[in-house]
Design a protein around this motif. Structure first.
Motif, PDB file in Angstrom:
ATOM      1  N   GLU A 162       0.524  -1.531   0.115  1.00  0.00           N
ATOM      2  CA  GLU A 162      -0.422  -0.110   0.139  1.00  0.00           C
ATOM      3  C   GLU A 162       0.653   1.281   0.392  1.00  0.00           C
ATOM      4  O   GLU A 162       0.988   1.788   1.389  1.00  0.00           O
ATOM      5  CB  GLU A 162      -0.801  -0.316   1.100  1.00  0.00           C
ATOM      6  N   LEU A 191       2.218  -5.183  -6.094  1.00  0.00           N
ATOM      7  CA  LEU A 191       1.980  -4.647  -5.550  1.00  0.00           C
ATOM      8  C   LEU A 191       0.685  -5.112  -4.636  1.00  0.00           C
ATOM      9  O   LEU A 191      -0.546  -5.534  -5.139  1.00  0.00           O
ATOM     10  CB  LEU A 191       1.902  -3.548  -6.719  1.00  0.00           C
ATOM     11  N   GLU A 193      -2.597  -2.809  -3.337  1.00  0.00           N
ATOM     12  CA  GLU A 193      -3.038  -1.828  -3.048  1.00  0.00           C
ATOM     13  C   GLU A 193      -4.352  -1.652  -3.100  1.00  0.00           C
ATOM     14  O   GLU A 193      -5.489  -2.760  -3.714  1.00  0.00           O
ATOM     15  CB  GLU A 193      -2.078  -0.857  -4.735  1.00  0.00           C
ATOM     16  N   ARG A 198      -6.720   1.451 -10.260  1.00  0.00           N
ATOM     17  CA  ARG A 198      -5.204   1.971  -9.965  1.00  0.00           C
ATOM     18  C   ARG A 198      -4.850   0.771 -10.045  1.00  0.00           C
ATOM     19  O   ARG A 198      -3.318   0.896 -10.699  1.00  0.00           O
ATOM     20  CB  ARG A 198      -4.706   2.728  -8.225  1.00  0.00           C
ATOM     21  N   ALA A 199      -4.757  -0.399  -9.061  1.00  0.00           N
ATOM     22  CA  ALA A 199      -3.919  -0.779  -9.139  1.00  0.00           C
ATOM     23  C   ALA A 199      -3.872  -2.352 -10.434  1.00  0.00           C
ATOM     24  O   ALA A 199      -3.094  -2.649 -11.129  1.00  0.00           O
ATOM     25  CB  ALA A 199      -4.464  -2.269  -8.228  1.00  0.00           C
TER      26      ALA A 199
END
Ligand SMILES: Nc1ncnc2c1ncn2[C@@H]1O[C@H](COP(=O)(O)OP(=O)(O)OP(=O)(O)O)[C@@H](O)[C@H]1O
Ligand SMILES: [Mg+2]
Length: 237
Positions: A162, A191, A193, A198-199
């Motif tokens: 995050e 990642l 997230e 967005r991810a």
């Protein structure tokens, strides 16, 4: 080539079992997301991969070697690095000292000057603020320090938990661009997230963790077209 392979990982925090079967297969050079509800086990998964939490069952292989029982320093020296949830900087120490902490093992130590140069090229603002206490920086700049510190260990796999929390919207774009540059330089990225869009904009594919298990995996299009995706993300499936 498979860089990281996790099979049926189980991890407990004291009496509470958090992971009940997490499996991931990540190739060198990929950008992969780890999605899931609060408490699903995303941070525990990253922590177990780098050796902060022992596996009580399952297997972790990195670059074809079994790392399930190896300690944090061996995993760091074979090329894993974590940017932890909440950054965990030494706020009273300078930006440069925080970065240097990332290069404490012998190999990275020898490459320290070159690694610092690379981090300052990626995040020029950190060069300007290298003598300032890390705690005086904005949230976004502190996140850059946390990412830079992980890069100082010269990783092949960068795990980010995050990284956009507490980062101003305008700066999120800069950090995303830096992550894209890191990936373009050949570093594999995992990642975690919360912001799904967005991810999925950044990664090539993602895993969904629900109640400590990987329950879904695929490309952005595959996930978005799966009728169970929303419920699994919320932990309701
Ligand atoms: N250090 C710890 N001690 C005890 N329980 C923990 C610890 N860390 C996590 N847990 C518990 O383990 C489970 C998984 O937590 P984890 O932090 O891995 O989830 P997460 O997916 O990262 O959640 P979030 O989105 O809130 O960051 C949760 O039930 C959590 O309360
Ligand atoms: Mg977490």
């Amino acid at each position: 080539m498979t860089l990281l392979r996790v099979d049926d990982l189980e991890v407990s925090h004291g009496p509470l079992q958090a992971l009940w079967g997490v499996s991931l297969t990540i190739s060198a050079g990929e950008k992969v997301g780890l999605l899931g509800a609060n408490g699903a086990g995303k941070s525990t998964t990253l922590g177990a991969i780098v050796g902060h939490y022992p596996a009580q069952a399952g297997r972790i292989q990195f670059d074809g070697r079994d790392e399930t029982r190896s300690d944090v320093n061996s995993r760091l020296s074979c090329g894993m690095a974590l940017v932890p949830e909440g950054r965990r900087l030494f706020v009273e120490m300078s930006v440069r000292e925080n970065l240097e902490m990332g290069a404490y093992l012998a190999g990275p130590r020898r490459a320290l000057a070159q690694s610092l140069e690379q981090v300052f090229t990626l995040f020029p603002i950190l060069k300007e603020k290298e003598r300032q206490a890390a705690g005086t920086l904005s949230g976004g700049q502190q996140q850059m320090v946390a990412i830079g510190r992980a890069l100082m260990s010269r990783p092949r796999l960068l795990l980010l938990d995050e990284p956009f929390i507490g980062v101003a919207p305008l700066i999120i774009r800069d950090v995303m661009q830096a992550l894209a540059q890191i990936a373009a330089d050949g570093i594999t990225i995992v990642l975690v997230e919360q912001n799904i869009h967005r991810a999925l904009e950044f990664v090539e594919r993602a895993y969904v963790i629900e109640n400590g298990k990987t329950v879904l995996e695929g490309s952005r299009d595959h996930l978005l077209s799966d009728p169970t995706f929303g419920a699994k993300l919320l932990g309701l499936d």
